[in-house]
Every structure is written in C-alpha cells, then in structure tokens.
Design a protein around this motif. Structure first.
Motif, mmCIF file in Angstrom:
data_model
loop_
_atom_site.group_PDB
_atom_site.id
_atom_site.type_symbol
_atom_site.label_atom_id
_atom_site.label_comp_id
_atom_site.label_asym_id
_atom_site.label_seq_id
_atom_site.Cartn_x
_atom_site.Cartn_y
_atom_site.Cartn_z
ATOM 1 N N ILE A 258 68.301 23.979 -33.483
ATOM 2 C CA ILE A 258 69.003 23.810 -32.207
ATOM 3 C C ILE A 258 70.301 24.623 -32.192
ATOM 4 O O ILE A 258 70.649 25.257 -31.196
ATOM 5 C CB ILE A 258 69.297 22.316 -31.955
ATOM 6 N N SER A 259 71.003 24.636 -33.307
ATOM 7 C CA SER A 259 72.263 25.384 -33.404
ATOM 8 C C SER A 259 72.027 26.891 -33.414
ATOM 9 O O SER A 259 72.872 27.665 -32.944
ATOM 10 C CB SER A 259 73.008 24.983 -34.677
ATOM 11 N N LEU A 260 70.894 27.291 -33.960
ATOM 12 C CA LEU A 260 70.569 28.714 -34.082
ATOM 13 C C LEU A 260 70.451 29.401 -32.728
ATOM 14 O O LEU A 260 70.964 30.511 -32.526
ATOM 15 C CB LEU A 260 69.254 28.842 -34.858
ATOM 16 N N ILE A 261 69.796 28.757 -31.784
ATOM 17 C CA ILE A 261 69.410 29.421 -30.535
ATOM 18 C C ILE A 261 70.595 29.992 -29.764
ATOM 19 O O ILE A 261 70.595 31.183 -29.428
ATOM 20 C CB ILE A 261 68.573 28.457 -29.669
ATOM 21 N N PRO A 262 71.634 29.207 -29.446
ATOM 22 C CA PRO A 262 72.740 29.796 -28.676
ATOM 23 C C PRO A 262 73.491 30.885 -29.433
ATOM 24 O O PRO A 262 73.980 31.843 -28.817
ATOM 25 C CB PRO A 262 73.655 28.600 -28.383
ATOM 26 N N LEU A 263 73.561 30.781 -30.751
ATOM 27 C CA LEU A 263 74.279 31.789 -31.533
ATOM 28 C C LEU A 263 73.554 33.129 -31.517
ATOM 29 O O LEU A 263 74.171 34.190 -31.367
ATOM 30 C CB LEU A 263 74.462 31.300 -32.969
ATOM 31 N N VAL A 264 72.221 33.087 -31.659
ATOM 32 C CA VAL A 264 71.452 34.335 -31.624
ATOM 33 C C VAL A 264 71.468 34.950 -30.228
ATOM 34 O O VAL A 264 71.584 36.167 -30.073
ATOM 35 C CB VAL A 264 70.005 34.080 -32.098
ATOM 36 N N ILE A 265 71.379 34.106 -29.194
ATOM 37 C CA ILE A 265 71.464 34.619 -27.821
ATOM 38 C C ILE A 265 72.810 35.287 -27.588
ATOM 39 O O ILE A 265 72.894 36.382 -27.012
ATOM 40 C CB ILE A 265 71.235 33.482 -26.810
ATOM 41 N N TYR A 266 73.880 34.635 -28.025
ATOM 42 C CA TYR A 266 75.225 35.206 -27.860
ATOM 43 C C TYR A 266 75.338 36.536 -28.603
ATOM 44 O O TYR A 266 75.928 37.502 -28.100
ATOM 45 C CB TYR A 266 76.267 34.220 -28.376
ATOM 46 N N ALA A 267 74.746 36.614 -29.789
ATOM 47 C CA ALA A 267 74.829 37.837 -30.590
ATOM 48 C C ALA A 267 74.048 38.977 -29.958
ATOM 49 O O ALA A 267 74.553 40.102 -29.854
ATOM 50 C CB ALA A 267 74.314 37.565 -32.004
ATOM 51 N N GLU A 268 72.831 38.702 -29.522
ATOM 52 C CA GLU A 268 71.948 39.768 -29.043
ATOM 53 C C GLU A 268 72.142 40.056 -27.555
ATOM 54 O O GLU A 268 72.330 41.213 -27.163
ATOM 55 C CB GLU A 268 70.486 39.386 -29.317
ATOM 56 N N LYS A 269 72.086 39.040 -26.726
ATOM 57 C CA LYS A 269 72.142 39.267 -25.285
ATOM 58 C C LYS A 269 73.507 39.767 -24.837
ATOM 59 O O LYS A 269 73.622 40.670 -23.995
ATOM 60 C CB LYS A 269 71.788 37.975 -24.541
ATOM 61 N N TYR A 270 74.562 39.170 -25.413
ATOM 62 C CA TYR A 270 75.914 39.545 -25.009
ATOM 63 C C TYR A 270 76.548 40.571 -25.953
ATOM 64 O O TYR A 270 77.720 40.876 -25.854
ATOM 65 C CB TYR A 270 76.788 38.290 -24.895
ATOM 66 N N ARG A 271 75.753 41.061 -26.890
ATOM 67 C CA ARG A 271 76.125 42.177 -27.754
ATOM 68 C C ARG A 271 77.392 41.926 -28.575
ATOM 69 O O ARG A 271 78.317 42.721 -28.604
ATOM 70 C CB ARG A 271 76.249 43.459 -26.919
ATOM 71 N N HIS A 272 77.378 40.754 -29.232
ATOM 72 C CA HIS A 272 78.463 40.404 -30.158
ATOM 73 C C HIS A 272 77.872 40.168 -31.553
ATOM 74 O O HIS A 272 78.272 39.249 -32.268
ATOM 75 C CB HIS A 272 79.205 39.156 -29.673
ATOM 76 N N ILE A 273 76.938 41.028 -31.942
ATOM 77 C CA ILE A 273 76.171 40.766 -33.155
ATOM 78 C C ILE A 273 77.033 40.843 -34.420
ATOM 79 O O ILE A 273 76.895 40.033 -35.329
ATOM 80 C CB ILE A 273 74.963 41.734 -33.237
#
Length: 449
Positions: A258-273
């Motif tokens: 559950i914690s993983l999903i928003p962090l990966v979205i933030y990293a990839e979709k919003y380009r803060h990897i």
C-alpha cells in the motif's frame, strides 16, 4: 497480444514465480531450523542462505549464451532439473554442509537469462515489454507470498518438507515448459533482453550503470543479512513461536505494498525519481540503525520491518526502471544481465557477512553493516546524474542494407519524442529511447512492418 503471446508470457511467468518462490520460502524459517543441525555456526547458516546467489550470479549469463547455441527449452529444462536436484539434496540433508551443497545446486539451475530470451523469441517487439513486466510482477508476488507462506507451511511439513515441495514445483515447471510453453519457430539474439558479450566492456565502463549495479547488490545483501538474524530475534528476543511469525510478515507485506504505490507514482509520473530513490536509501539507513538498538520489542520491530520493506519494494521497482532509462537502447539486455548478476552476488555477500558478523559480534553488528553499506550507496545515489525520463521502445523494421539503415536513423530521430535511435540491420529492429509524453506514435508506426 496474440493468444500464443499471452500463453507464453503467462506460462513463463509461472515458471519463474515457482522457482523464486522456492528460493525465497525458506528465508523466514531457515535460521531457526538450522540451529538444530550438528556442527552448525551462524556463519554456516548465512552461507547456506546466500550460497544460491553465488552460483546463480556466476552461471546465469553463461546459461543464457548456451541457450543461443542449443535452444532455450533444453537449457530451461536442464536448469529446472538441477534446481530440483538441489532441493532433494537439501531435503535429505542431515547436516548444514549438505544443505549448503543443495542450496548451491538450486542456484546453479540458473534459468533466468534463458527464460527471458525465450520470452523475447515468443513475443513481437511491440508487446515484449508487457511480457517482461508480467514476469517481473510474478517475481515480486512470489517474494511476498514466500514471506507469508514459509512460516505457515513450515509448521505443517517443516523445512525438509518445504524443500520437497520446492522440488515438486520444479518438476511441475518442466511439465509447463514441455506441454504449455510454445516452441519458437526461430531463435536469435535479442539485444533488449539478452547479454551480448561484445557489449560487456561498454556496460562495465558506464559509471551510472555501475552505480545501479552496486545499488541492487547492496539492496539484496542487506535483505539476506536481515533474514539471517530477524527470525532469531523474533524467536529468541521476543519469544514469538515460529508458527506465529507469519502474523508479523502478513501485515508488514500488505502495508508495504500500500505504501509502495503512491511513492512509485510520485517518482515516475511526476518525474521525481532521483528524490524518491535517494529518500528510500536514506530510510533504509535509518531503519538499519534503529534495528541495531531495538531488536527486543515486537511492535517496534514490526514497525521497522514495515519501513524496511516499503523502502525495499520501492527501490526494487525503481532500480530496473533506472537501468532502462540510462542504458543505451541497444545495450539494455546486457545492462540488465550485469544488473541481475549483481543482485544475486549481493544475496551471497549478505548471507555470508550477516552470518559471520552475528557469530562474532551479535545482532547489532549485522544492522550496523547494513547501515554502513547503505551510506555508501546513498553517496553514490545523490551524486548520480539526474536521469532522463525516456523509455525503451522497439520498432520492427524491414530488411535493409547499411545505407538504408543510416537514412532510417536520421528519419527516426527527426520524429518528435524520439531521443535516441539505433538501427541494427541484422536484427531487423530499431532500438529507440522515447519520451512517451511527446512522441508522435503515428509518425513512428509509419516505419514499422
């Protein structure tokens, strides 16, 4: 995807999941089981846990190259037979040394590279990423299931029974290879999915890719080191029976997903990897330091384990994405081959170092070791270049000569959203790096066959 492509990707994902499930299922229970064996030491326990990584890391690229010569299925079937043999040896072992031999044989059944190559043989270029993603997801799910199922199955059939179950799964995998997985009409080298020996020098000279190799080695070293001591801490320090350990792992794993999903979205979709990547390494460092001082309280250990697996799962998702972004488009397979080799060698190093440190200096030393290697990794991460957000894309092209390939290259890089293009005549493929948000797919498809 065609029905054959779907069947191939599903069946091959199942084979990979069965194999990884077998390798991971003993992690949460083996340290406690091994204590009853004669002449056992913590160092030997760590070696038994991690030895599969050494044989897997050394053999997976050679087995992949062998599959180019004699065929994919013979190598995969042979690897599964070796894996099953190792499981039988470990199941019948009466001492730690025979288990070490068995685990080494399990790793020696190194089919990952051959399996990826077979996946590439059975899927068209435009659908290959979907098939590879399916296999990647199956590995992740196998790991999560193994952490929960290991302690539960252990109370029914014990560790020897788990090894027998693993052997049966490997034999079942052979049946899937023979009767379910389609046989490819043609076998060839796929630069996006296989190691090309001529490219190894170029990949090993790339400082950015080497940082990622060090990263995955570090990540899996501390995972293996953790499972040398964490089950012992739950049992010896907290007093939690082995049969109850799944009650810790189940909520931890679910919460980490559950914690993983928003962090990966933030990293990839919003380009803060890079920000998320560095933050998760820092979280691992802090978690390791906290473990060194708090391994006697169940609730604190559960909280720290959740934080650990949240960071672990995010990094496990981001690292291959970074390899794909950084590697030259026609070197991706070789870059991923070295990345996977580093991952398995990390498991070996972590098991050996974790066992040795626990033997000589106790629990805290293992977690200090994890914190130390994380600090080195963090330094490498914060000083790496900001990654581009280009993704790999394969374009099937018509047969052509070198002059025509040069013209096509110029036409491709002129398309909006195409950042890099490498046209390989003999492969009849153009390997591209694209910005999916800007790419004119219609213009690109005009050059596909």
């Amino acid at each position: 995807m065609t029905p054959i492509e779907k069947r191939a990707s599903t069946a091959l994902s199942g084979i990979m999941a069965l194999r990884m499930l077998g390798l991971f299922m003993i992690l949460p229970v083996f340290s406690l089981y091994a204590q009853q064996l004669p002449d056992v030491t913590p160092t030997l326990i760590g070696l038994a846990i991690g030895i599969y990584g050494l044989t897997q890391g050394l053999l997976q690229i050679p087995f992949g190259l062998l599959s180019d010569r004699i065929g994919r299925k013979p190598v995969i079937i042979g690897g599964l037979l070796i894996f099953a043999l190792g499981s039988v040896v470990a199941a019948q072992a009466q001492d730690i040394w025979m288990i070490i031999v068995g685990r080494g044989l399990q790793g020696a059944g190194a089919i990952a590279a051959a399996l990826m190559a077979l996946t590439a043989d059975l899927t068209r270029e435009e659908h290959r990423m979907k098939a590879m993603a399916t296999i990647g997801m199956s590995i992740g799910m196998a790991f999560l299931l193994a952490m929960i199922a290991g302690p539960i199955i252990n109370q029914w059939i014990g560790v020897p029974g788990i090894f027998w179950l693993i052997a049966a799964g490997a034999i079942g995998g052979i049946g899937i290879v023979i009767w379910v997985v389609p046989t490819p009409l043609h076998t060839r080298v796929h630069r996006d999915a296989e190691t090309v020996p001529a490219q190894l020098g170029q990949v090993l000279k790339d400082a950015q890719l080497l940082r990622l190799d060090v990263g995955i080695l570090t990540l899996h070293a501390q995972l293996t080191a953790l499972f040398v001591v964490f089950p012992l801490a739950l049992h010896n320090n907290v007093g939690l029976a082995v049969a109850e350990h799944w009650k810790v792992y189940l909520p931890v794993m679910l919460l980490s997903i559950i914690s993983l999903i928003p962090l990966v979205i933030y990293a990839e979709k919003y380009r803060h990897i890079k920000l998320v990547f560095s933050a998760m390494i820092a979280l691992l460092t802090v978690t390791s330091l906290a473990f060194s001082g708090f391994h006697n309280d169940l609730w604190v250990m559960g909280l720290l384990l959740w934080l650990f697996f949240t960071a672990f799962n995010v990094l496990e998702s981001i690292l291959p994405s970074l390899v794909s972004k950084i590697a030259p488009p026609d070197n991706k397979g070789t870059a991923m081959g070295m990345y996977s080799t580093s991952q398995f060698l990390g498991a070996f190093i972590g098991g050996l170092c974790g066992g040795w440190l626990y033997h000589h200096s106790g629990f805290a030393a293992v977690f200090w070791f994890c914190a130390g290697i994380n600090l080195i990794w963090l330094l490498l991460a914060v000083t790496m270049r900001q990654p581009t957000y280009f993704t790999s894309y394969l374009l099937k092209i018509a047969p052509m000569n070198t002059q025509e390939a040069t013209v096509l290259h110029q036409q491709l890089i002129a398309i909006e959203g195409v950042a890099q293009a490498v046209v390989i005549c003999e492969d009849e493929v153009a390997y591209l790096k694209i910005d999916s948000k800007k790419l004119n797919f219609s213009a690109l498809d005009a050059y596909s066959v």
